[in-house]
Design a protein around this motif. Structure first.
Motif: not given
Length: 138
Positions: A128-138
């Motif tokens: 979940v944390l990786k998904e959130q980082q990926a979403a924030n990084g875009k």
């Protein structure tokens, strides 16, 4: 009226009614036995303190009133003995009746799903944390 008499006949001739009648007769006979025990054994032993039969102990009150305290206490002793023995008999009878009963085996309940292990929970949290980082990084 005919139906009423038929119902009464069915009730009176049932096994439960006959069992109750036998119980009353045995209870009466047992009551006589307990009364004899109290009158002939217990009262004379207690009466040693009063130097007379305990059931003859009388409490004299003013105005020529006599309380038969000994007879009353003898009746209480009779009741306690009779109640205790009947309680023990009933308890034994209930235990005996329970021995004859066989409990039906209940079907096994389905197992609840197993809770995830700590490692599985940590893996999900990291995902979940990786998904959130990926979403924030875009």
């Amino acid at each position: 009226m005919k139906k009423f008499l038929e119902e009464f006949k069915a009730f009176a001739l049932k096994g439960n009614m006959m069992d109750m009648a036998i119980g009353v007769l045995i209870g009466g006979a047992f009551s006589t036995l307990v009364t004899s025990l109290t009158d002939n054994i217990i009262n004379p032993i207690i009466g040693i303190l009063f130097q007379t039969d305990f059931s003859d102990v009388v409490l004299h009150l003013p105005f020529d009133i006599n309380l038969g305290i000994g007879a009353f206490i003898s009746a209480v002793i009779n009741f306690i003995i009779l109640a205790f023995v009947l309680f023990c008999m009933l308890k034994a009878m209930n235990k005996f009746m329970d021995l004859g009963k066989h409990e039906e085996e209940k079907p096994a309940e389905p197992e609840a799903p197993k809770a995830p292990t700590q490692e599985e929970l940590l893996t999900e949290i990291l995902a979940v944390l990786k998904e959130q980082q990926a979403a924030n990084g875009k």
